[in-house]
Design an enzyme around this catalytic site. Structure first.
Site, mmCIF file in Angstrom:
data_model
loop_
_atom_site.group_PDB
_atom_site.id
_atom_site.type_symbol
_atom_site.label_atom_id
_atom_site.label_comp_id
_atom_site.label_asym_id
_atom_site.label_seq_id
_atom_site.Cartn_x
_atom_site.Cartn_y
_atom_site.Cartn_z
ATOM 1 N N SER A 113 0.818 -1.221 0.000
ATOM 2 C CA SER A 113 0.000 0.000 0.000
ATOM 3 C C SER A 113 0.853 1.272 0.000
ATOM 4 C CB SER A 113 -0.966 -0.050 1.180
ATOM 5 O OG SER A 113 -1.836 1.038 1.127
ATOM 6 N N HIS A 114 0.716 2.070 1.056
ATOM 7 C CA HIS A 114 1.373 3.372 1.111
ATOM 8 C C HIS A 114 2.764 3.301 1.735
ATOM 9 C CE1 HIS A 114 -0.963 2.279 4.549
ATOM 10 N NE2 HIS A 114 -0.132 2.968 5.296
ATOM 11 N N ASP A 278 -2.479 6.502 -3.440
ATOM 12 C CA ASP A 278 -1.325 5.870 -2.801
ATOM 13 C C ASP A 278 -0.699 4.774 -3.662
ATOM 14 O OD1 ASP A 278 -3.351 3.975 -2.523
ATOM 15 O OD2 ASP A 278 -2.497 3.193 -0.668
ATOM 16 N N ASP A 280 -0.975 1.511 -4.041
ATOM 17 C CA ASP A 280 -1.812 0.540 -4.756
ATOM 18 C C ASP A 280 -3.150 1.110 -5.213
ATOM 19 O OD1 ASP A 280 -2.555 0.753 -2.083
ATOM 20 O OD2 ASP A 280 -3.450 -1.240 -2.065
ATOM 21 N N ASP A 282 -5.760 2.542 -3.660
ATOM 22 C CA ASP A 282 -7.042 2.494 -2.951
ATOM 23 C C ASP A 282 -7.291 3.736 -2.092
ATOM 24 O OD1 ASP A 282 -5.109 1.752 -1.121
ATOM 25 O OD2 ASP A 282 -6.165 -0.026 -0.388
ATOM 26 N N ARG A 283 -6.228 4.486 -1.770
ATOM 27 C CA ARG A 283 -6.429 5.692 -0.957
ATOM 28 C C ARG A 283 -6.553 6.937 -1.826
ATOM 29 N NH1 ARG A 283 -2.909 5.528 4.556
ATOM 30 N NH2 ARG A 283 -3.627 3.461 5.184
ATOM 31 N N GLU A 364 -13.147 5.349 5.569
ATOM 32 C CA GLU A 364 -12.272 5.362 6.745
ATOM 33 C C GLU A 364 -11.537 6.696 6.781
ATOM 34 O OE1 GLU A 364 -10.385 1.560 8.205
ATOM 35 O OE2 GLU A 364 -10.071 1.402 6.052
ATOM 36 N N GLU A 365 -11.187 7.109 7.996
ATOM 37 C CA GLU A 365 -10.456 8.365 8.153
ATOM 38 C C GLU A 365 -9.094 8.329 7.471
ATOM 39 O OE1 GLU A 365 -7.485 8.158 10.024
ATOM 40 O OE2 GLU A 365 -7.961 6.037 10.310
ATOM 41 N N SER A 366 -8.594 7.118 7.219
ATOM 42 C CA SER A 366 -7.253 6.945 6.666
ATOM 43 C C SER A 366 -7.255 7.102 5.143
ATOM 44 C CB SER A 366 -6.719 5.584 7.074
ATOM 45 O OG SER A 366 -7.665 4.579 6.747
ATOM 46 N N LYS A 377 -11.513 -0.098 -1.009
ATOM 47 C CA LYS A 377 -11.597 1.350 -1.124
ATOM 48 C C LYS A 377 -11.006 1.733 -2.464
ATOM 49 C CE LYS A 377 -7.643 1.799 1.913
ATOM 50 N NZ LYS A 377 -7.482 1.425 3.305
HETATM 51 C C1 G1P Z 1 -4.222 1.572 8.274
HETATM 52 C C2 G1P Z 1 -5.445 2.445 8.415
HETATM 53 C C3 G1P Z 1 -6.687 1.649 8.097
HETATM 54 C C4 G1P Z 1 -6.558 1.052 6.700
HETATM 55 C C5 G1P Z 1 -5.268 0.258 6.586
HETATM 56 C C6 G1P Z 1 -5.027 -0.247 5.170
HETATM 57 O O1 G1P Z 1 -4.284 0.500 9.189
HETATM 58 O O2 G1P Z 1 -5.543 2.987 9.716
HETATM 59 O O3 G1P Z 1 -7.815 2.477 8.185
HETATM 60 O O4 G1P Z 1 -7.650 0.228 6.406
HETATM 61 O O5 G1P Z 1 -4.156 1.062 6.962
HETATM 62 O O6 G1P Z 1 -4.897 0.798 4.249
HETATM 63 P P1 G1P Z 1 -3.506 0.502 10.592
HETATM 64 O O7 G1P Z 1 -2.054 0.727 10.271
HETATM 65 O O8 G1P Z 1 -4.056 1.656 11.368
HETATM 66 O O9 G1P Z 1 -3.813 -0.823 11.213
HETATM 67 ZN ZN ZN Z 2 -3.376 1.347 -0.262
#
Ligand code: G1P
Ligand code: ZN
Length: 544
Positions: A113-114, A278, A280, A282-283, A364-366, A377
């Site tokens: 991911s990120h 990000d 991949d 999804d963000r 999600e807030e993220s 997402k």
């Molecule tokens: C984090 C984010 C969560 C998201 C996840 C994957 O997870 O907080 O909302 O779904 O990345 O992108 P965390 O590192 O908090 O467990």
């Molecule tokens: Zn991602």
């Protein structure tokens, strides 16, 4: 091609986290490491003979090697078909789309991911099921259990396959299809949004749009959708070449890491809409001219306006947010008279509700928002939603959000992350807090009174599975919240996440700077949890 059974020994650290298995590249490069995890997944599925899977990744370092490994294990395990994104590429939302569209049994997404990439960065692998969504906990736990008892994996001796040409061919009994990673996803977007209206907006001389792919997977998707299908100028896109190390950056679309975009959007003569995605795809981050839309507000605005958008005219079945996400969405649900579900952190918890038809929009807030069109997402979906909304409303991002606050109230919101904290200290902090709930309830701190102190647990209304210890909540009489949880996606040390929320219903109080509005809660958290003392840090690593 020769089938072989390779003797192996279990690795003890293959329990998937919030979103798949993420480790340093060097961990994945150990002999047998990836093979073991893939075999454990196949075993947890009861074998894959006759099954069809998709595989693709975000283009980060080790993506192509991992893909070839999966092809060989597929062959060794009697897989019927493997659908692969050309060049080894599939964004997370595109993988979800492909699994659903072609009725596959699931798929692997190769991504962390990120998290940063490159030889010294992170790699990851996650398994998605036939609904196109992340494997639920009962499957990830079964994978982990299988990984602990693994003593062999089934593979073949065969040369690498060509990943770069769209093609269909057989190797032994297994069909391989190398597909365009973008077109199925882009077609789905055209079904949901009014492309002619967005095209008109993007071609308007007075409207400027800027998208930052952060050198990650959405580059080719953005070129196809924004430039080729919607006619945006190529100058609307930055950092759109996928690089194995994401150009040395941290592909997380937030105010700290999306530097190029933030500089322009908070400068003079800024574009009307700026967005980033990000690693991949999804963000997303949504910015207006000198204006940041919090992801919690974004999902609330999306839900409140969905009826205006082509794919959502029938209205919403329900909405959902993860527990730490602000309650802005709840206010919209109340007015629309629909259910708003509160789930633990992680997209996998939305899957059952989406499959059962209880939800249309979730977030999600993220920096994650999406709908029931897939089971992940979806960064570009969110950008297209905002573009479509701007094409309809013909006002600025800031005006859209301000009007939303006037109507529903403003939920001031911020997340403070403390990264790479000592594991033991972080766990100790959480354990100690759990023992203090009784004493905290009813306590007053100035104008703040704690009415609820607990550890969030979630009973899935569809399959009745119970997920405990999903985050510590302090909820105050005035509906303010402080939430604390440990990240499940980090790869070194512990990451402590603190979430702050304060509800403002009075229009006169809606224009404060966010950290100022939340200052009392931030100070209280530091006093109560001794964050500075425990982490040894004077301030958070990242504030979003
Ligand atoms: C984090 C984010 C969560 C998201 C996840 C994957 O997870 O907080 O909302 O779904 O990345 O992108 P965390 O590192 O908090 O467990
Ligand atoms: Zn991602």
């Amino acid at each position: 091609m020769k089938n072989i059974t390779v003797a192996t020994q279990p690795f003890s650290d293959q329990r998937p986290g919030t979103s798949g298995l993420r480790k340093k590249v060097s961990v994945f490069q150990q002999p047998h490491y990836l093979e073991n995890f893939v075999q454990a997944t196949f075993d947890a599925l009861g074998g894959v003979k006759g099954k069809q899977l998709a595989v693709g990744g975000d283009g980060r370092f080790y993506n192509r090697e991992a893909l070839q490994t999966i092809v060989r294990l597929g062959l060794g395990n009697g897989l019927k078909k493997l659908v692969i994104g050309q060049g080894g590429i599939l964004s997370t939302p595109a993988a979800s789309c492909v699994i659903r569209k072609y009725g596959l049994d699931g798929g692997f997404i190769l991504s962390a991911s990120h998290n940063p990439g490159g030889p010294h960065g992170d790699f990851g692998i996650k398994f998605n099921t036939a609904n196109g969504g992340p494997a639920p906990e009962k499957i990830t736990e079964a994978i982990y259990q299988k990984s602990l008892g693994l003593d062999r994996y089934l593979t073949v001796e065969s040369p690498d396959i060509d990943l770069d040409t769209q093609n269909r061919f057989m190797i032994g009994e297994m069909a391989i299809e190398i597909i365009d990673p973008v077109s199925d996803y882009a077609d789905l977007m055209m079904e949901l949004f009014d492309f002619p209206a967005i095209a008109k907006l993007l071609q308007d001389q007075d409207f400027a749009f800027l998208f930052d792919a952060m050198h990650a997977v959405t580059g080719p998707y953005a070129e196809e959708i924004f430039c080729r299908r919607l006619g945006a100028a190529s100058t609307s896109l930055i950092n759109c070449t996928v690089k194995p190390d994401f150009g040395g950056g941290h592909p997380d679309p937030n105010l700290k890491y999306a530097k190029d975009l933030v500089r322009i959007m908070f400068g003079e003569k800024a574009p009307a809409l700026g967005a980033a995605s990000d690693g991949d795809g999804d963000r997303n981050m949504i910015l207006g001219d000198n204006f940041f839309v919090t992801p919690s507000d974004s999902v609330a605005v999306i839900a409140a306006n969905a009826h205006l958008i082509k794919g959502y005219r029938k209205g919403l079945k329900g909405v959902a947010r993860s527990m730490p996400t602000s309650c802005a969405l709840d206010a919209v649900a109340k007015e629309l008279n629909i259910d708003c579900y509160e789930t633990p952190t992680g997209w996998k918890f939305f899957g059952n509700l989406l499959d059962a038809g209880k939800l249309t929009i979730c977030g999600e807030e993220s920096f994650g928002t999406s709908s029931d069109h897939i089971r992940e997402k979806d960064g570009l979906w969110t950008v297209l939603f905002w573009l479509n909304l701007m094409a309809i409303k013909k006002i600025s991002v800031k005006e859209i959000v301000a009007a939303h606050w006037q109507h529903f109230g403003r939920n001031y919101y911020s997340r403070h992350d403390y990264e790479e904290v000592d594991n033991k200290a972080a766990n100790q902090l959480v354990d100690d807090l759990r023992k203090r709930f009784e004493r905290l309830r009813g306590t007053r701190f100035g104008s703040l009174e704690i009415t609820k102190a607990d550890d969030f647990s979630y009973l899935d209304p569809i399959d009745n599975s119970l997920s405990k210890q999903q985050g510590i909540r302090l909820i105050f009489k005035d509906k303010s919240r402080i939430i604390l949880r440990l990240s499940g996606t980090g790869t070194s040390g512990a990451t402590l996440r603190l979430y702050f929320e304060k509800v403002e219903k009075n229009p006169a109080g809606m224009n404060l700077e966010t950290q100022t509005a939340l200052a009392q809660l931030i100070k209280l958290a530091d006093d109560l949890f001794a964050i500075k003392k425990i982490t040894g840090r004077s301030e958070p690593t990242v504030i979003t």
